[in-house]
Design an enzyme around this catalytic site. Structure first.
Site, short mmCIF file in Angstrom:
data_model
loop_
_atom_site.label_atom_id
_atom_site.label_comp_id
_atom_site.label_asym_id
_atom_site.label_seq_id
_atom_site.Cartn_x
_atom_site.Cartn_y
_atom_site.Cartn_z
CE LYS A 1 -5.00 5.25 -72.86
NZ LYS A 1 -6.18 4.37 -72.67
CB THR A 2 -1.53 2.12 -78.33
OG1 THR A 2 -1.19 2.28 -76.95
CG2 THR A 2 -0.30 1.69 -79.10
CG ASP B 1 1.16 3.24 -73.21
OD1 ASP B 1 0.22 4.01 -72.91
OD2 ASP B 1 1.03 2.01 -73.31
CB THR C 1 -5.11 4.74 -67.61
OG1 THR C 1 -4.00 4.54 -66.73
CG2 THR C 1 -4.92 3.86 -68.84
NE ARG D 1 -5.53 -3.45 -74.44
CZ ARG D 1 -4.96 -2.44 -73.78
NH1 ARG D 1 -5.16 -2.32 -72.47
NH2 ARG D 1 -4.25 -1.55 -74.42
#
Length: 346
Positions: free
Chosen positions: A68-69, A113, A162, A221
């Site tokens: 997402k980031t 975020d 999330t 990640r």
């Protein structure tokens, strides 16, 4: 006694964030995976350039660590504009938004975020900013109060969450694009591992890329974290090259097994099976036995166990599946004749 808080494979530390930032792609064409999402974003970027208009507001939702980031930081590079970044928990009152909104440039991006954790009063404050590119500031109190309307530069708000269900309906409806990110395939993760190893000047074999990808829970990640561990393990115990046998050895030392389960995942299943006979039992009882907070269990441990079908949530509590019993090499119990209510045999 204090409850243990675990930062598992899905929970980023500050080091994880710095490492991810260094390895992130810079342009949409460099993004691996999420092909449909990247394709739609490329269409929006091309339209923005041709129409000379800012991108519409975008909401990314999905589990942690899926990019997402990354998408949020790629878009300003595509549009040759600037980005400001903050998070929902950092915005406790409307005044906290003012520095970000008043410093916006024409066509720039504001990224929030964990936007689902933004207080409702801040949400309502930015509604006119998102719709009409203005904000209303109240000066004074009581009968002497007056409202000043301030015009803003046209900008794009990008939110990441999330927990999309925790966003209010009015907030969700103000995003022109809503994109859900899903888990990656082993092939996509292996490609990411190979590319990032090159960025780190670390030789890595194709077999090692696949081994790391296989244990990465479908999450870039986690793959970056395991690559980092394999890299330092290889530097300490070998010549710095990550071969398949060395990757296997490094991940075994880290206690991440072939299914991507770490020691806390296996401990959860051991408690559920050995102490509670496979369930059903409540998450509070499991947390008390493990001395881990229920929030940690539900947010960091259970999602992967549920996704990989080691665990089910029934109305009566958590239950281990036959797959979990097989993993721990335990016999799966047959239902008792007097057992009532739903079971895995229903």
């Amino acid at each position: 006694m204090a409850r243990e808080k675990i930062i598992g494979p899905g929970g980023p530390s500050d080091d994880d964030r710095k490492r991810d930032a260094a390895l992130r792609p810079k342009l949409l064409r460099e993004v691996i995976g999420q092909k449909k999402v990247a394709e739609r974003l490329q269409i929006a970027v091309d339209a923005s350039r041709k129409l000379k208009e800012p991108l519409g507001h975008i909401l990314f939702d999905g589990p942690p660590g899926l990019g997402k980031t990354t998408f949020a930081t790629v878009l300003p590079n595509e549009l040759s504009t600037t980005i400001q970044m903050t998070s929902g928990p950092a915005l406790s009152k409307p005044a906290d938004m003012l520095p970000f909104l008043t410093n916006l440039e024409e066509g720039s991006i504001l990224f929030i975020d964990e936007i689902h954790r933004m207080p409702r009063v801040v949400e309502e404050f930015i509604y006119p900013a998102m719709e009409d590119f203005r904000i209303d500031i109240v000066l004074g109190e009581g009968v002497n109060a007056r409202t000043i309307s301030m015009t803003l530069k046209r900008f794009t708000l990008i939110g990441a969450t999330t927990r999309g269900g925790m966003l209010s309906g009015p907030m969700r409806d103000r995003f022109k694009m809503r994109e859900h990110l899903d888990y990656y395939t082993i092939g996509e993760l292996a490609q990411i591992v190979g590319i990032n190893a090159k960025k780190l000047n670390t030789p890595v074999s194709d077999g090692a890329c696949n081994e790391i990808a296989r244990r990465s829970r479908g999450t870039p990640r986690v793959a970056n974290s395991l690559l980092h561990w394999a890299r330092i393990y290889s530097a300490a115990r070998s010549d710095g090259t990550i071969s398949e046998p060395l990757a296997h050895e490094a991940l075994d030392v880290k206690e991440v097994d072939a299914d991507g389960l770490d020691k806390n995942d296996r401990r959860y299943l051991e408690v559920l099976i050995d102490v509670f006979s496979g369930g059903p039992t409540g998450v509070e009882a499991i947390g008390a036995t493990m001395n881990i907070s229920t929030d940690t269990l539900t947010d960091e441990i259970e999602p992967y166990l549920l996704r990989e079908q080691f665990l089910v949530r029934s109305p009566r509590g958590r239950m281990a599946t036959p797959k979990a019993f097989a993993l721990l090499q335990k016999p799966f119990p047959k239902p008792r004749p007097d057992e009532k209510g739903p079971s895995l045999f229903d």
